[in-house]
Design an enzyme around this catalytic site. Sequence first.
Site, short mmCIF file in Angstrom:
data_model
loop_
_atom_site.label_atom_id
_atom_site.label_comp_id
_atom_site.label_asym_id
_atom_site.label_seq_id
_atom_site.Cartn_x
_atom_site.Cartn_y
_atom_site.Cartn_z
N ASN A 356 145.53 97.04 90.47
CA ASN A 356 144.65 96.88 91.14
C ASN A 356 144.19 98.18 92.34
OD1 ASN A 356 142.65 95.95 93.13
ND2 ASN A 356 143.89 94.30 93.67
N LYS A 363 147.43 98.79 94.58
CA LYS A 363 148.38 97.74 94.45
C LYS A 363 148.73 97.53 92.81
CE LYS A 363 146.41 95.90 98.22
NZ LYS A 363 145.10 94.92 98.51
N ARG A 438 141.97 96.01 87.51
CA ARG A 438 140.81 95.60 88.16
C ARG A 438 139.95 96.69 87.83
NH1 ARG A 438 139.76 96.26 94.49
NH2 ARG A 438 137.80 95.19 94.29
N HIS A 527 134.33 91.93 94.38
CA HIS A 527 135.75 90.99 94.92
C HIS A 527 135.75 89.67 94.05
CE1 HIS A 527 135.70 93.37 98.79
NE2 HIS A 527 136.53 93.91 97.91
N HIS A 555 136.43 87.72 101.98
CA HIS A 555 137.24 88.50 101.72
C HIS A 555 137.28 89.98 102.53
CE1 HIS A 555 139.66 90.91 98.31
NE2 HIS A 555 139.16 91.79 99.02
N LEU A 556 138.23 90.23 103.50
CA LEU A 556 138.01 91.02 104.55
C LEU A 556 139.20 92.07 104.40
CD1 LEU A 556 137.66 88.82 107.67
CD2 LEU A 556 135.96 89.41 105.74
N ARG A 588 132.89 101.73 105.38
CA ARG A 588 131.38 101.69 104.96
C ARG A 588 130.68 100.90 105.93
NH1 ARG A 588 133.39 98.88 99.36
NH2 ARG A 588 135.52 99.52 99.91
N MET A 632 142.35 98.71 110.62
CA MET A 632 142.06 97.44 111.73
C MET A 632 143.26 97.58 112.74
SD MET A 632 139.75 95.80 113.18
CE MET A 632 138.68 94.84 111.96
N GLU A 731 144.54 88.86 93.19
CA GLU A 731 143.82 89.15 92.17
C GLU A 731 144.45 89.66 90.86
OE1 GLU A 731 142.56 91.92 94.99
OE2 GLU A 731 140.49 92.18 94.55
N1 LIG Z 1 148.54 93.35 110.35
C1 LIG Z 1 147.26 93.79 110.04
N2 LIG Z 1 146.17 93.51 111.04
C2 LIG Z 1 145.09 93.86 111.00
N3 LIG Z 1 144.64 94.36 109.91
C3 LIG Z 1 145.49 94.62 108.93
C4 LIG Z 1 147.09 94.35 108.97
N4 LIG Z 1 147.45 94.59 107.93
C5 LIG Z 1 146.66 95.31 106.97
N5 LIG Z 1 145.37 94.90 107.44
C6 LIG Z 1 144.28 95.62 107.02
O1 LIG Z 1 143.89 95.45 105.78
C7 LIG Z 1 143.51 96.44 105.06
C8 LIG Z 1 143.75 96.66 103.76
O2 LIG Z 1 143.19 95.58 102.96
P1 LIG Z 1 143.42 95.30 101.40
O3 LIG Z 1 142.92 93.97 101.21
O4 LIG Z 1 144.90 95.25 101.09
O5 LIG Z 1 142.79 96.72 100.89
P2 LIG Z 1 141.75 97.02 99.87
O6 LIG Z 1 140.41 96.73 100.41
O7 LIG Z 1 141.88 98.44 99.46
O8 LIG Z 1 141.82 96.09 98.77
C9 LIG Z 1 143.89 97.81 105.82
O9 LIG Z 1 142.70 98.72 105.91
C10 LIG Z 1 144.04 97.14 107.25
O10 LIG Z 1 142.90 97.42 108.11
C1 LIG Z 2 135.02 96.13 95.89
C2 LIG Z 2 135.82 96.89 97.24
O1 LIG Z 2 135.46 97.05 98.07
O2 LIG Z 2 137.26 96.53 96.71
P1 LIG Z 2 138.40 96.82 97.81
O3 LIG Z 2 138.00 95.87 98.85
O4 LIG Z 2 139.53 96.56 97.02
O5 LIG Z 2 138.29 97.96 98.29
MG LIG Z 3 141.03 94.78 97.56
#
Ligand SMILES: Nc1ncnc2c1ncn2[C@@H]1O[C@H](COP(=O)(O)OP(=O)(O)O)[C@@H](O)[C@H]1O
Ligand SMILES: CC(=O)OP(=O)(O)O
Ligand SMILES: [Mg+2]
Length: 743
Positions: A356, A363, A438, A527, A555-556, A588, A632, A731
């Site tokens: 992913n 991941k 993915r 997502h 999905h944050l 973004r 964050m 995922e």
């Molecule tokens: N303990 C935490 N508190 C706040 N935000 C966090 C924490 N751990 C991870 N994150 C946030 O999660 C984000 C990564 O999200 P993730 O869903 O794993 O990434 P991606 O979008 O690359 O798939 C990091 O950029 C970080 O901002």
């Molecule tokens: C589509 C997308 O932004 O994926 P990710 O959150 O994994 O970066």
């Molecule tokens: Mg992601």
Amino acid sequence: MLTERDTETLFKVLNSSTELLKDKLGISYLDAFIETGDNLINNGEVHVEEGMPDSDTVSKLEKIYSEIDYHKLDAETVRKAVQICMIKATKEDAIQANHQITPDTIASIMGYLVIRLVKEDKQLQILDVSVGMGNLLSTVVNQLKDAIKEVDIHTVGIDNDDSMLAVASINSQMQQNSDNTELIYQDSVANILVDDADLVISDLPIGYYPIDENTTNYKTRSSEGHSFAHHLLIEQGMNHIKPGGFGVFLVPSNLFDTTESKGLLKWIQDNAYLQALLNLPKEIFNNENAQKAILILQKHGDNVHQVEKIMIGEFPSFKQPSAFQKFLAEIVEWEEKDLLTKKVRRTIMGKSIAINAGSSTLKFKLFEMPSEKLISSGAIDRIGLSNSDVEIKYGDGEKFQKTMDVNNHEEAIKLVLDKLLSLSIIENYDEITGVGHRVVAGGEYFTDSVIIDDDVLSKLEELSELAPLHEPANILGIKAFKKVLPDVISVAVFDTSFHTSMPEENYMYALPYKYYTEHKARKYGAHGTSYRYVSGRAAAMMGKPLEDLKLVIMHLGAGASICAVDHGKSLDTSMGFTPLTGIMMATRSGDVDPSLLAYIMEKEGITDINEMINILNKQSGLVGVSEVSADMRDLEAVKADNHQAELARNMYMNRIVKYVGQYVAEMNGVDGIVFTAGVGENDIGIREEIAEKLSYFGVKVDSEKNHIRAVERDISADDAKIKTLLIPTNEELMIVKDIERLK
Ligand SMILES: Nc1ncnc2c1ncn2[C@@H]1O[C@H](COP(=O)(O)OP(=O)(O)O)[C@@H](O)[C@H]1O
Ligand SMILES: CC(=O)OP(=O)(O)O
Ligand SMILES: [Mg+2]
């Protein structure tokens, strides 16, 4: 021959004494049978109460009882004689269908099918959640004892009808099996306290269960009105079975044809493997609606798998003995060659890896398949930023951890491939028998996951501009794994395919129509694999079929989006043509007025629109506003003393609140909201603040429950009008499930 005669003699004794008592006491055949059974068990001493029955009848009864000593008969002889009496009771007393005895033909077919499923066991615990008169249970037990040498069988039967249970008790006592039989007078839907069984076998009561308050904890309960008793008891039965154990149920043939069955099916998919549904011959039922089937479920567990071919069929008529025999033989072969054999398991067992690549992360998860047992998982985050955390979990709780600079996804993939070997997670790449990737953008071209071949790969390259931060990394991953595992199935699972259900008015932009027809300019979202997983879990947690729910999922992650999942389908989502738009993200911008771009380009002397878009993708969002970080966690750490960091967080939440509001409006209501992905799973404060801002439509979070990271949990306050759930996304699990599906 001898036993047949004994059955007849015992039947005559039971029947004539029952008829006599029925007549003299003026009671039903069934009650008279219970009376006479109790007398026989009590050494043939006739129970007299207030002079009833009279002494003349007592001596007649004693004479009848002296004609046979049931202690000398074998269990099957006794069972058959009791069964014939109960058939008679059904007719004489007009016993309702749910209370009728399970016919011998059906009971013995069920017994026959079960033998191979438990034949390895020396200790066998069998549970029947609607034991009734005990005929099914004792038929199966007698068959098993006959077929398996030295097996120690303990049975538990539960029923809420005391007369039925009294017959079951007489049945087991006269079969001299009462030491190993526990009969419990209870409503099986209520909380039952029994040890988990190796096998659950039941002739289920059909129809509505009347006491709704007993069903609140059932996932298979109906969302409105009464629930089906047989659905609830399948859930209850399977919940009281050991991992890998079988549930063999007699159910209506139309079990999965009703609207209520969606919830049942979903529950089964989450908890068990549906291995067989075998209709019994129509001729043995009064009419087509009364036709029944044997359902074989197997609870998830180690070394247990979904059969290659689910056995679905109908037994031929008994009037065609050779066809009937042939069908039985086919089932036996299926049991041995598909359901149970180690050979089949070995050939389909393997390890699948899911890759992913997110915008800031790589991941992976390595699963043993098809058991879905997680062998190893890893994440490299902050790719392209300094100080990436590399974390790989494997073995028995072992963990590799290192902070280092990982400059791009290519380095990240190389690192994963190296670590798989150097940490001895696998000895050789050949152990991996499936690879799933993915892929963010599938355009309108890929509406479902696909096996990757050269054509697919070149199509993905064409689609790259739909996800510029992701698709190149996704393609890199595909190629890297193809190089080390050229012959292994490789599958692409698209973020966009879940959103192909969006209606036209939601995916179209209000631009000249020909941009859509000529260039496929439309909203695709992203997502989707996460939404697919999370919405399924949300429904399971809420105990309702997904098809009945309106959900807003947030999905944050570093990339972030929101989706309105209406009755299980994506109705709308915040990302657009590319994952640039919608809510604010790590790097973004999310939504901006496009004419602002022309203005800034002019002011800043930017001449290439791609350069501008790149700024929107990579230098905006949290990092752009805060000028501190895209992560964050870094903003949280400095927000008290750094206005821009605090502003970035506030803007981030503001965009989320706006979109959630839109989606609640679009669905005209909502049953639950869900937080997932990096920020959603981990940022306690953001969840709390967003929830407060959404209180106007009934969101209320319990601060204590919310004080947790990355754990599946219902965090709603007890008096919340709608559910707020925290669900770590997975995922990767969806990806490996798709590999299995496409294999
Ligand atoms: N303990 C935490 N508190 C706040 N935000 C966090 C924490 N751990 C991870 N994150 C946030 O999660 C984000 C990564 O999200 P993730 O869903 O794993 O990434 P991606 O979008 O690359 O798939 C990091 O950029 C970080 O901002
Ligand atoms: C589509 C997308 O932004 O994926 P990710 O959150 O994994 O970066
Ligand atoms: Mg992601």
